[in-house]
Scaffold this motif. Structure first.
Motif, PDB file in Angstrom:
ATOM      1  N   PRO A 103     -14.599  -7.173 -36.926  1.00  0.00           N
ATOM      2  CA  PRO A 103     -14.737  -6.821 -35.515  1.00  0.00           C
ATOM      3  C   PRO A 103     -15.694  -7.741 -34.769  1.00  0.00           C
ATOM      4  O   PRO A 103     -16.622  -8.302 -35.344  1.00  0.00           O
ATOM      5  CB  PRO A 103     -15.278  -5.388 -35.569  1.00  0.00           C
ATOM      6  N   SER A 104     -15.434  -7.910 -33.471  1.00  0.00           N
ATOM      7  CA  SER A 104     -16.337  -8.656 -32.593  1.00  0.00           C
ATOM      8  C   SER A 104     -17.436  -7.707 -32.114  1.00  0.00           C
ATOM      9  O   SER A 104     -17.133  -6.617 -31.628  1.00  0.00           O
ATOM     10  CB  SER A 104     -15.567  -9.198 -31.384  1.00  0.00           C
ATOM     11  N   VAL A 105     -18.678  -8.108 -32.270  1.00  0.00           N
ATOM     12  CA  VAL A 105     -19.819  -7.275 -31.901  1.00  0.00           C
ATOM     13  C   VAL A 105     -20.642  -8.008 -30.843  1.00  0.00           C
ATOM     14  O   VAL A 105     -21.120  -9.114 -31.085  1.00  0.00           O
ATOM     15  CB  VAL A 105     -20.702  -6.954 -33.127  1.00  0.00           C
ATOM     16  N   ARG A 106     -20.768  -7.375 -29.674  1.00  0.00           N
ATOM     17  CA  ARG A 106     -21.524  -8.005 -28.587  1.00  0.00           C
ATOM     18  C   ARG A 106     -22.282  -6.942 -27.795  1.00  0.00           C
ATOM     19  O   ARG A 106     -21.905  -5.769 -27.795  1.00  0.00           O
ATOM     20  CB  ARG A 106     -20.575  -8.762 -27.637  1.00  0.00           C
ATOM     21  N   PHE A 107     -23.341  -7.398 -27.113  1.00  0.00           N
ATOM     22  CA  PHE A 107     -24.078  -6.494 -26.236  1.00  0.00           C
ATOM     23  C   PHE A 107     -24.787  -7.311 -25.173  1.00  0.00           C
ATOM     24  O   PHE A 107     -24.978  -8.526 -25.329  1.00  0.00           O
ATOM     25  CB  PHE A 107     -25.066  -5.630 -27.022  1.00  0.00           C
ATOM     26  N   SER A 108     -25.183  -6.646 -24.090  1.00  0.00           N
ATOM     27  CA  SER A 108     -25.896  -7.325 -23.004  1.00  0.00           C
ATOM     28  C   SER A 108     -26.864  -6.365 -22.334  1.00  0.00           C
ATOM     29  O   SER A 108     -26.522  -5.212 -22.066  1.00  0.00           O
ATOM     30  CB  SER A 108     -24.897  -7.843 -21.962  1.00  0.00           C
ATOM     31  N   ASP A 109     -28.081  -6.877 -22.036  1.00  0.00           N
ATOM     32  CA  ASP A 109     -29.072  -6.102 -21.291  1.00  0.00           C
ATOM     33  C   ASP A 109     -28.862  -6.234 -19.781  1.00  0.00           C
ATOM     34  O   ASP A 109     -29.444  -5.456 -19.014  1.00  0.00           O
ATOM     35  CB  ASP A 109     -30.492  -6.570 -21.629  1.00  0.00           C
ATOM     36  N   ASP A 110     -28.068  -7.213 -19.361  1.00  0.00           N
ATOM     37  CA  ASP A 110     -27.736  -7.433 -17.951  1.00  0.00           C
ATOM     38  C   ASP A 110     -28.961  -7.325 -17.034  1.00  0.00           C
ATOM     39  O   ASP A 110     -28.945  -6.627 -16.016  1.00  0.00           O
ATOM     40  CB  ASP A 110     -26.658  -6.455 -17.491  1.00  0.00           C
ATOM     41  N   GLY A 111     -30.025  -8.012 -17.410  1.00  0.00           N
ATOM     42  CA  GLY A 111     -31.200  -8.067 -16.545  1.00  0.00           C
ATOM     43  C   GLY A 111     -32.299  -7.073 -16.867  1.00  0.00           C
ATOM     44  O   GLY A 111     -33.416  -7.205 -16.358  1.00  0.00           O
ATOM     45  N   GLU A 112     -32.005  -6.071 -17.685  1.00  0.00           N
ATOM     46  CA  GLU A 112     -33.065  -5.170 -18.136  1.00  0.00           C
ATOM     47  C   GLU A 112     -33.950  -5.934 -19.129  1.00  0.00           C
ATOM     48  O   GLU A 112     -33.513  -6.926 -19.726  1.00  0.00           O
ATOM     49  CB  GLU A 112     -32.475  -3.935 -18.824  1.00  0.00           C
ATOM     50  N   PRO A 113     -35.207  -5.510 -19.333  1.00  0.00           N
ATOM     51  CA  PRO A 113     -36.068  -6.178 -20.305  1.00  0.00           C
ATOM     52  C   PRO A 113     -35.382  -6.267 -21.680  1.00  0.00           C
ATOM     53  O   PRO A 113     -34.712  -5.320 -22.108  1.00  0.00           O
ATOM     54  CB  PRO A 113     -37.307  -5.282 -20.361  1.00  0.00           C
ATOM     55  N   GLY A 114     -35.527  -7.402 -22.334  1.00  0.00           N
ATOM     56  CA  GLY A 114     -34.855  -7.649 -23.602  1.00  0.00           C
ATOM     57  C   GLY A 114     -35.081  -6.547 -24.627  1.00  0.00           C
ATOM     58  O   GLY A 114     -36.217  -6.106 -24.840  1.00  0.00           O
ATOM     59  N   GLY A 115     -34.006  -6.077 -25.235  1.00  0.00           N
ATOM     60  CA  GLY A 115     -34.099  -5.078 -26.291  1.00  0.00           C
ATOM     61  C   GLY A 115     -34.171  -3.646 -25.806  1.00  0.00           C
ATOM     62  O   GLY A 115     -34.303  -2.729 -26.628  1.00  0.00           O
ATOM     63  N   THR A 116     -34.058  -3.414 -24.480  1.00  0.00           N
ATOM     64  CA  THR A 116     -34.199  -2.044 -23.978  1.00  0.00           C
ATOM     65  C   THR A 116     -32.873  -1.379 -23.633  1.00  0.00           C
ATOM     66  O   THR A 116     -32.837  -0.182 -23.337  1.00  0.00           O
ATOM     67  CB  THR A 116     -35.072  -2.008 -22.703  1.00  0.00           C
ATOM     68  N   ALA A 117     -31.762  -2.129 -23.680  1.00  0.00           N
ATOM     69  CA  ALA A 117     -30.486  -1.555 -23.234  1.00  0.00           C
ATOM     70  C   ALA A 117     -29.351  -1.856 -24.220  1.00  0.00           C
ATOM     71  O   ALA A 117     -28.901  -0.974 -24.952  1.00  0.00           O
ATOM     72  CB  ALA A 117     -30.139  -2.065 -21.833  1.00  0.00           C
ATOM     73  N   GLY A 118     -28.878  -3.098 -24.218  1.00  0.00           N
ATOM     74  CA  GLY A 118     -27.709  -3.442 -25.028  1.00  0.00           C
ATOM     75  C   GLY A 118     -27.862  -3.155 -26.511  1.00  0.00           C
ATOM     76  O   GLY A 118     -26.985  -2.548 -27.134  1.00  0.00           O
ATOM     77  N   GLN A 119     -28.979  -3.582 -27.092  1.00  0.00           N
ATOM     78  CA  GLN A 119     -29.191  -3.365 -28.526  1.00  0.00           C
ATOM     79  C   GLN A 119     -29.289  -1.883 -28.877  1.00  0.00           C
ATOM     80  O   GLN A 119     -28.630  -1.423 -29.821  1.00  0.00           O
ATOM     81  CB  GLN A 119     -30.453  -4.097 -28.997  1.00  0.00           C
ATOM     82  N   PRO A 120     -30.071  -1.078 -28.147  1.00  0.00           N
ATOM     83  CA  PRO A 120     -30.088   0.365 -28.440  1.00  0.00           C
ATOM     84  C   PRO A 120     -28.712   1.017 -28.278  1.00  0.00           C
ATOM     85  O   PRO A 120     -28.356   1.922 -29.039  1.00  0.00           O
ATOM     86  CB  PRO A 120     -31.086   0.920 -27.406  1.00  0.00           C
ATOM     87  N   MET A 121     -27.934   0.566 -27.301  1.00  0.00           N
ATOM     88  CA  MET A 121     -26.586   1.082 -27.118  1.00  0.00           C
ATOM     89  C   MET A 121     -25.722   0.771 -28.338  1.00  0.00           C
ATOM     90  O   MET A 121     -24.986   1.622 -28.846  1.00  0.00           O
ATOM     91  CB  MET A 121     -25.960   0.492 -25.859  1.00  0.00           C
ATOM     92  N   LEU A 122     -25.828  -0.463 -28.823  1.00  0.00           N
ATOM     93  CA  LEU A 122     -25.064  -0.871 -29.999  1.00  0.00           C
ATOM     94  C   LEU A 122     -25.460  -0.055 -31.220  1.00  0.00           C
ATOM     95  O   LEU A 122     -24.604   0.332 -32.033  1.00  0.00           O
ATOM     96  CB  LEU A 122     -25.276  -2.363 -30.260  1.00  0.00           C
ATOM     97  N   GLU A 123     -26.754   0.240 -31.358  1.00  0.00           N
ATOM     98  CA  GLU A 123     -27.226   1.003 -32.506  1.00  0.00           C
ATOM     99  C   GLU A 123     -26.626   2.406 -32.527  1.00  0.00           C
ATOM    100  O   GLU A 123     -26.350   2.953 -33.597  1.00  0.00           O
ATOM    101  CB  GLU A 123     -28.756   1.076 -32.515  1.00  0.00           C
ATOM    102  N   VAL A 124     -26.398   2.993 -31.352  1.00  0.00           N
ATOM    103  CA  VAL A 124     -25.761   4.313 -31.308  1.00  0.00           C
ATOM    104  C   VAL A 124     -24.343   4.227 -31.860  1.00  0.00           C
ATOM    105  O   VAL A 124     -23.914   5.077 -32.654  1.00  0.00           O
ATOM    106  CB  VAL A 124     -25.733   4.871 -29.870  1.00  0.00           C
ATOM    107  N   LEU A 125     -23.598   3.196 -31.459  1.00  0.00           N
ATOM    108  CA  LEU A 125     -22.231   3.018 -31.966  1.00  0.00           C
ATOM    109  C   LEU A 125     -22.239   2.878 -33.479  1.00  0.00           C
ATOM    110  O   LEU A 125     -21.400   3.475 -34.178  1.00  0.00           O
ATOM    111  CB  LEU A 125     -21.581   1.785 -31.330  1.00  0.00           C
ATOM    112  N   LYS A 126     -23.179   2.109 -34.002  1.00  0.00           N
ATOM    113  CA  LYS A 126     -23.255   1.896 -35.453  1.00  0.00           C
ATOM    114  C   LYS A 126     -23.632   3.191 -36.172  1.00  0.00           C
ATOM    115  O   LYS A 126     -23.037   3.524 -37.205  1.00  0.00           O
ATOM    116  CB  LYS A 126     -24.277   0.803 -35.771  1.00  0.00           C
TER     117      LYS A 126
END
Length: 210
Positions: free
Chosen positions: A63-86
């Motif tokens: 699978p392709s795995v990607r995430f983006s904070d889209d301007g939020e401070p690094g590590g506060t949005a996309g990565q935590p969102m991805l961790e929920v999926l995992k």
């Protein structure tokens, strides 16, 4: 027999955290192209949002795995969102959290919590389903022979996906991947060898309760 867990349907849910509006959009995503298109559609729906953060695990094998904070401070949005999926054991899924800033800063911990909780609420609203690999078995036979083959395959637990009626009948059934040999033999035996059968491919379908 291969299987995977994903969200049951596309959905949207909203929460408010200290005046900021968080809108979570969730969708199944069989490929990276589908996931990217979904993210683009949400951005187009909310073009004036402060942020449209996303995460996805698209596809089943490799699978392709990607995430983006889209301007939020690094590590506060996309990565935590991805961790929920995992942590939920999901794949073939995409999620976007749209934020409209309400004037009160949440801090790094508050942002992580808000984005994490948004994804959790979105998954709960969408529901989850286990998809199981099925073999596609094609049967070609005359009308009388087809009727016997069809009855035998349905008793075996096959699911008829399509049927074309012409000079003879061509039907496609989905059967459990480990039962394809039995399905071929079943159709042949029911028609005394008159049916022409073949395995034409594979598909993932929702797991059915017995």
């Amino acid at each position: 027999m291969k299987s995977y867990k994903t969200v049951e349907k596309a959905t949207e849910a909203r929460t408010e955290v200290r005046r900021s509006l968080f809108i979570v959009s969730v969708s199944p995503a069989a490929t990276a192209e589908e996931a990217d298109a979904f993210v683009a559609s949400v951005r187009a729906k909310y073009p004036d949002a402060t942020h449209n953060c996303y995460a996805y695990i698209a596809g089943v094998e490799n699978p392709s795995v990607r995430f983006s904070d889209d301007g939020e401070p690094g590590g506060t949005a996309g990565q935590p969102m991805l961790e929920v999926l995992k942590k939920r054991g999901l794949t073939a899924v995409a999620v976007v959290v749209t934020r409209y800033f309400g004037g009160i800063k949440l801090g790094a911990g508050g942002l992580v919590s808000a984005y994490t909780d948004s994804v959790v609420s979105g998954i709960d609203a969408a529901g989850t389903v286990t998809m199981t690999e099925r073999s596609l078995v094609e049967v070609r036979a005359g009308y009388q022979e087809f009727s016997r083959a069809d009855s035998a395959l349905i008793r075996l637990g096959a699911e008829r996906m399509s049927a074309d009626y012409g000079e003879d009948v061509r039907a496609v059934y989905a059967v459990k991947a480990d039962a394809e040999a039995r399905a071929l033999a079943c159709a042949s035996e029911a028609t005394s060898g008159a049916a022409r059968t073949a395995v034409t491919g594979h598909i993932f379908l929702p797991e059915r309760a017995n």
